[in-house]
Scaffold this motif. Structure first.
Motif, PDB file in Angstrom:
ATOM      1  N   ASP A   1       0.832  -1.208   0.000  1.00 28.66           N
ATOM      2  CA  ASP A   1       0.000   0.000   0.000  1.00 28.66           C
ATOM      3  C   ASP A   1       0.866   1.258   0.000  1.00 28.66           C
ATOM      4  OD1 ASP A   1      -2.356  -1.413  -0.048  1.00 28.66           O
ATOM      5  OD2 ASP A   1      -2.703  -1.273   2.119  1.00 28.66           O
ATOM      6  N   LEU A   2       1.959   1.235   0.757  1.00 30.59           N
ATOM      7  CA  LEU A   2       2.851   2.382   0.794  1.00 30.59           C
ATOM      8  C   LEU A   2       3.489   2.628  -0.574  1.00 30.59           C
ATOM      9  CD1 LEU A   2       4.522   1.809   4.267  1.00 30.59           C
ATOM     10  CD2 LEU A   2       3.497   3.976   3.543  1.00 30.59           C
ATOM     11  N   VAL A   3       3.905   1.569  -1.248  1.00 28.34           N
ATOM     12  CA  VAL A   3       4.488   1.719  -2.577  1.00 28.34           C
ATOM     13  C   VAL A   3       3.476   2.335  -3.526  1.00 28.34           C
ATOM     14  CG1 VAL A   3       5.345   0.453  -4.589  1.00 28.34           C
ATOM     15  CG2 VAL A   3       6.205  -0.101  -2.307  1.00 28.34           C
ATOM     16  N   THR A   4       2.241   1.872  -3.461  1.00 27.84           N
ATOM     17  CA  THR A   4       1.188   2.435  -4.313  1.00 27.84           C
ATOM     18  C   THR A   4       0.992   3.920  -4.034  1.00 27.84           C
ATOM     19  OG1 THR A   4       0.039   0.307  -4.433  1.00 27.84           O
ATOM     20  CG2 THR A   4      -1.263   2.279  -4.924  1.00 27.84           C
ATOM     21  N   ALA A   5       1.001   4.291  -2.748  1.00 33.36           N
ATOM     22  CA  ALA A   5       0.818   5.693  -2.373  1.00 33.36           C
ATOM     23  C   ALA A   5       1.983   6.545  -2.878  1.00 33.36           C
ATOM     24  CB  ALA A   5       0.684   5.824  -0.859  1.00 33.36           C
ATOM     25  N   LEU A   6       3.198   6.062  -2.748  1.00 39.17           N
ATOM     26  CA  LEU A   6       4.369   6.826  -3.188  1.00 39.17           C
ATOM     27  C   LEU A   6       4.407   6.965  -4.698  1.00 39.17           C
ATOM     28  CD1 LEU A   6       7.037   5.292  -0.778  1.00 39.17           C
ATOM     29  CD2 LEU A   6       5.945   7.532  -0.597  1.00 39.17           C
ATOM     30  N   ALA A   7       4.034   5.913  -5.411  1.00 36.34           N
ATOM     31  CA  ALA A   7       4.004   5.999  -6.871  1.00 36.34           C
ATOM     32  C   ALA A   7       2.998   7.046  -7.328  1.00 36.34           C
ATOM     33  CB  ALA A   7       3.661   4.632  -7.471  1.00 36.34           C
ATOM     34  N   ALA A   8       1.820   7.072  -6.701  1.00 40.69           N
ATOM     35  CA  ALA A   8       0.785   8.032  -7.100  1.00 40.69           C
ATOM     36  C   ALA A   8       1.193   9.457  -6.770  1.00 40.69           C
ATOM     37  CB  ALA A   8      -0.537   7.675  -6.416  1.00 40.69           C
ATOM     38  N   SER A   9       1.757   9.668  -5.599  1.00 38.83           N
ATOM     39  CA  SER A   9       2.077  11.044  -5.191  1.00 38.83           C
ATOM     40  C   SER A   9       3.263  11.596  -5.969  1.00 38.83           C
ATOM     41  CB  SER A   9       2.330  11.115  -3.687  1.00 38.83           C
ATOM     42  OG  SER A   9       3.375  10.253  -3.295  1.00 38.83           O
ATOM     43  N   THR A  10       4.288  10.781  -6.233  1.00 39.01           N
ATOM     44  CA  THR A  10       5.413  11.309  -7.008  1.00 39.01           C
ATOM     45  C   THR A  10       5.012  11.549  -8.461  1.00 39.01           C
ATOM     46  OG1 THR A  10       6.298   9.067  -7.372  1.00 39.01           O
ATOM     47  CG2 THR A  10       7.180  10.334  -5.503  1.00 39.01           C
ATOM     48  N   ALA A  11       4.082  10.749  -8.987  1.00 40.39           N
ATOM     49  CA  ALA A  11       3.567  11.022 -10.336  1.00 40.39           C
ATOM     50  C   ALA A  11       2.820  12.348 -10.365  1.00 40.39           C
ATOM     51  CB  ALA A  11       2.655   9.888 -10.792  1.00 40.39           C
ATOM     52  N   ALA A  12       2.072  12.643  -9.309  1.00 42.95           N
ATOM     53  CA  ALA A  12       1.378  13.933  -9.240  1.00 42.95           C
ATOM     54  C   ALA A  12       2.386  15.079  -9.193  1.00 42.95           C
ATOM     55  CB  ALA A  12       0.468  13.971  -8.015  1.00 42.95           C
ATOM     56  N   TYR A  13       3.506  14.867  -8.539  1.00 45.52           N
ATOM     57  CA  TYR A  13       4.511  15.918  -8.462  1.00 45.52           C
ATOM     58  C   TYR A  13       5.127  16.232  -9.820  1.00 45.52           C
ATOM     59  CZ  TYR A  13       4.983  17.296  -3.587  1.00 45.52           C
ATOM     60  OH  TYR A  13       4.760  17.870  -2.360  1.00 45.52           O
ATOM     61  N   VAL A  14       5.528  15.222 -10.598  1.00 50.78           N
ATOM     62  CA  VAL A  14       6.132  15.559 -11.890  1.00 50.78           C
ATOM     63  C   VAL A  14       5.106  16.205 -12.813  1.00 50.78           C
ATOM     64  CG1 VAL A  14       8.023  13.907 -11.776  1.00 50.78           C
ATOM     65  CG2 VAL A  14       5.842  13.192 -12.774  1.00 50.78           C
ATOM     66  N   ALA A  15       3.822  15.866 -12.652  1.00 51.78           N
ATOM     67  CA  ALA A  15       2.786  16.542 -13.431  1.00 51.78           C
ATOM     68  C   ALA A  15       2.683  18.016 -13.070  1.00 51.78           C
ATOM     69  CB  ALA A  15       1.438  15.858 -13.228  1.00 51.78           C
ATOM     70  N   ALA A  16       3.167  18.372 -11.879  1.00 55.30           N
ATOM     71  CA  ALA A  16       3.186  19.769 -11.442  1.00 55.30           C
ATOM     72  C   ALA A  16       4.526  20.437 -11.703  1.00 55.30           C
ATOM     73  CB  ALA A  16       2.864  19.843  -9.951  1.00 55.30           C
ATOM     74  N   GLY A  17       5.443  19.735 -12.375  1.00 52.21           N
ATOM     75  CA  GLY A  17       6.738  20.316 -12.708  1.00 52.21           C
ATOM     76  C   GLY A  17       7.789  20.183 -11.633  1.00 52.21           C
ATOM     77  N   VAL A  18       7.574  19.293 -10.666  1.00 55.97           N
ATOM     78  CA  VAL A  18       8.468  19.130  -9.525  1.00 55.97           C
ATOM     79  C   VAL A  18       9.317  17.873  -9.722  1.00 55.97           C
ATOM     80  CG1 VAL A  18       8.566  18.710  -7.033  1.00 55.97           C
ATOM     81  CG2 VAL A  18       6.858  20.284  -7.966  1.00 55.97           C
ATOM     82  N   THR A  19      10.639  17.980  -9.519  1.00 52.24           N
ATOM     83  CA  THR A  19      11.514  16.820  -9.692  1.00 52.24           C
ATOM     84  C   THR A  19      12.280  16.430  -8.432  1.00 52.24           C
ATOM     85  OG1 THR A  19      13.366  18.170 -10.480  1.00 52.24           O
ATOM     86  CG2 THR A  19      11.831  17.302 -12.149  1.00 52.24           C
TER      87      THR A  19
END
Length: 540
Positions: A196-214
């Motif tokens: 579950d934690l891996v799923t949460a981290l994958a989703a949140s970091t994907a949201a970050y790159v969509a916002a231009g954050v690396t």
């Protein structure tokens, strides 16, 4: 060899200049301007009149919490108790096998004093525990079954680090305030699985790159979360670079020192270019909305309290000195003026005891600052990490904060302009999911100090407004400095890593209030690899 040319737009270098072309070779910036145009290239990105700039970074966030919020129940943004209860009912019905319903993000301002009743949740889910964190993540609202499973009742005492809201007869209301009270409930809930934690981290970091954050600073990492980060990195599921800040617990910090060393070595041994572990997080106080931020003088609406310090001062000095001796960076949550002074005093102590080194301590939030403490930031080399979205008169500020501290102290909040003028290194962050993770949402507030209704006209504390390029720098070069990465990131220059964001327009030319709604992120690159959206080729 792989060379990418970016051209036909404004390229903001972050160093006070702009240019019209940039070339990237094998993940690093190779040339700017005419020198870039003169080179052959394998791929061309036509900026279409948009803006290319150093990728954004977030100096303080909680990506696992954000990922779990998205899994539901989706209570953030709901405007009434009835709407929240109905969403909890819906989520519980959709997940009949879940032993506990755990979520987060409800708005504490929608009921008086932020105190929520367990009976309201009992109506929706009477037979299974429900535990919801407030948007501030310092408060929890639960139903009666959750309190029963946790063994809590009217005889449960408050502690120096936790308070249980009560009914007039002394029975527990269902709102838990700060560490010991919140943890008393959550300790009874099943732990999140690594999957579950891996799923949460994958989703949140994907949201970050969509916002231009690396690059992001996870500012609250427990020992049990490290394996999920390692697994996400192994599986290629971290869309951003992440630095881990292990949370120091005042109740067991001595035992944690070995954990910190082990976890840091596990991350280092993996050798993944998107995962580091250089930092330890210290919570020094709570928040003003709960009257738990630590103040130099009593709260205006409760003269019997000055807040809730998290650490005994002697233990803090000893723990911070030990962590610093390990070569780890200190990242300290401090909201109230006494909390901030305590953080500065502790950093000064460590510097004196351990001697000089490039330690770059961070004080996060820096909400209510005593004027006499402002010069100490630059003198001690302290980075002020601020959340610009909070520097406005929104409902939490007007309904909860202003009454707590009164007008004089209200004028000492989020002194971004004063800190910059004093030569302080300022970095920006979001504290996501507490507030919006998108830098494009934070920029307008930093520049205007106005809320969404453009009030107050001219800005709240207008002397603390900053320029658009200063705000962009706080999201780029400022965070790169916090990350000890200014030689690698935060500006566009030959030799630096090609961490880039492409916007559809030059935000410097917009009415600041239009930035969030009228600007789109068209592309994000991490070390020259397109991470948002999937790479495509234009004419070469």
């Amino acid at each position: 060899m792989s060379r990418i040319l970016f051209s036909n737009g404004t390229i903001w270098t972050g160093t006070g200049t702009t240019t019209d072309a940039l070339s990237v070779r094998n993940g690093r910036i190779e040339a700017l301007g005419a020198a870039a145009l003169a080179r052959d290239h394998d791929e061309r990105v036509d900026l279409g009149g948009g803006m290319l700039l150093p990728a954004f970074a977030d100096g303080h966030c909680h990506p696992d919490h954000a990922g779990f919020e998205a899994m539901g129940p989706r209570v953030r943004g709901l405007g009434t108790v009835e709407e929240i209860v109905e969403e909890v009912r819906r989520h519980a019905a959709a997940h009949p096998g879940a032993d506990w319903i755990v979520g987060g993000g409800y708005d504490a301002t929608i009921v008086p004093d932020g105190l929520f009743d367990a009976h309201w949740l009992d109506e929706a889910v009477p037979d299974r525990p429900v535990a919801l964190r407030a948007w501030d993540y310092h408060t929890l609202w639960c139903n009666s079954e959750a309190m029963r499973r946790a063994g809590l009742d009217a005889s449960t005492p408050d502690t120096p680090r936790g308070r249980f809201a009560r009914r007039p007869d002394g029975d527990l209301l269902g709102t838990m305030i700060e560490w010991d009270a919140v943890d008393a409930v959550l300790a009874a809930a099943p732990a999140r699985t690594t999957g579950d934690l891996v799923t949460a981290l994958a989703a949140s970091t994907a949201a970050y790159v969509a916002a231009g954050v690396t690059w992001i600073q996870d500012a609250w990492v427990e020992h049990g979360t490290v394996e999920a980060y390692l697994e996400a990195a192994r599986r290629g599921l971290l869309a951003t670079r992440v630095n881990l800040a292990f949370r120091a617990d005042p109740a067991r910090w001595r035992a944690q020192l070995a954990e910190f060393a082990t976890d840091r070595e596990r991350v280092r041994a993996l050798g993944h270019d998107r995962l580091t572990a250089h930092t330890v997080k210290f919570f020094l106080d709570g928040i003003l909305e709960n009257r738990t931020a630590s103040l130099l003088a009593p709260y205006s609406d409760d003269p019997c309290t000055r807040g809730m310090p998290v650490w005994p001062f002697g233990d803090l000095l000893e723990a911070l000195t030990a962590v610093d001796a390990m070569g780890l960076q200190a990242h300290l949550h401090a909201i109230g003026d006494a909390g901030i002074r305590t953080a500065l005093d502790a950093i000064e102590h460590v510097t004196r005891v351990n001697g000089p080194r490039d330690r770059r301590p961070v004080i996060a939030h820096v909400q209510m600052l005593a004027e006499e403490d402002l010069p100490r930031f630059a003198r001690l080399g302290v980075i002020a990490n601020l959340q610009p979205l909070w520097a406005r008169t929104d409902p939490p500020m007007t309904k909860l904060t202003f009454p707590r501290i009164g007008p004089e102290r209200a004028r000492r909040q989020y002194l971004i302009g004063s800190l910059l003028r004093a030569g302080v290194r300022v970095s920006f962050g979001s504290d996501w999911p507490v507030s919006d993770h998108r830098p494009l949402a934070g920029l307008p507030v930093a520049v205007t100090r106005e809320n969404a209704e453009r009030e107050p006209s001219g800005g709240w504390l207008p002397g603390e407004r900053i320029g658009i390029e200063e705000a962009l720098s706080a999201y780029t070069a400022g965070v790169a400095h916090q990350a000890f990465a200014e030689d690698e990131r935060g500006a566009l220059a030959p030799g630096k890593a090609a961490d880039l964001v492409w916007l559809d327009r030059d935000v410097r030319r917009l009415d600041p209030h239009d930035i969030a709604d009228r600007t789109a992120v068209l592309g994000t690159w991490t070390a020259g690899v397109r991470t948002f959206p999937p790479a495509h080729r234009s004419g070469v």
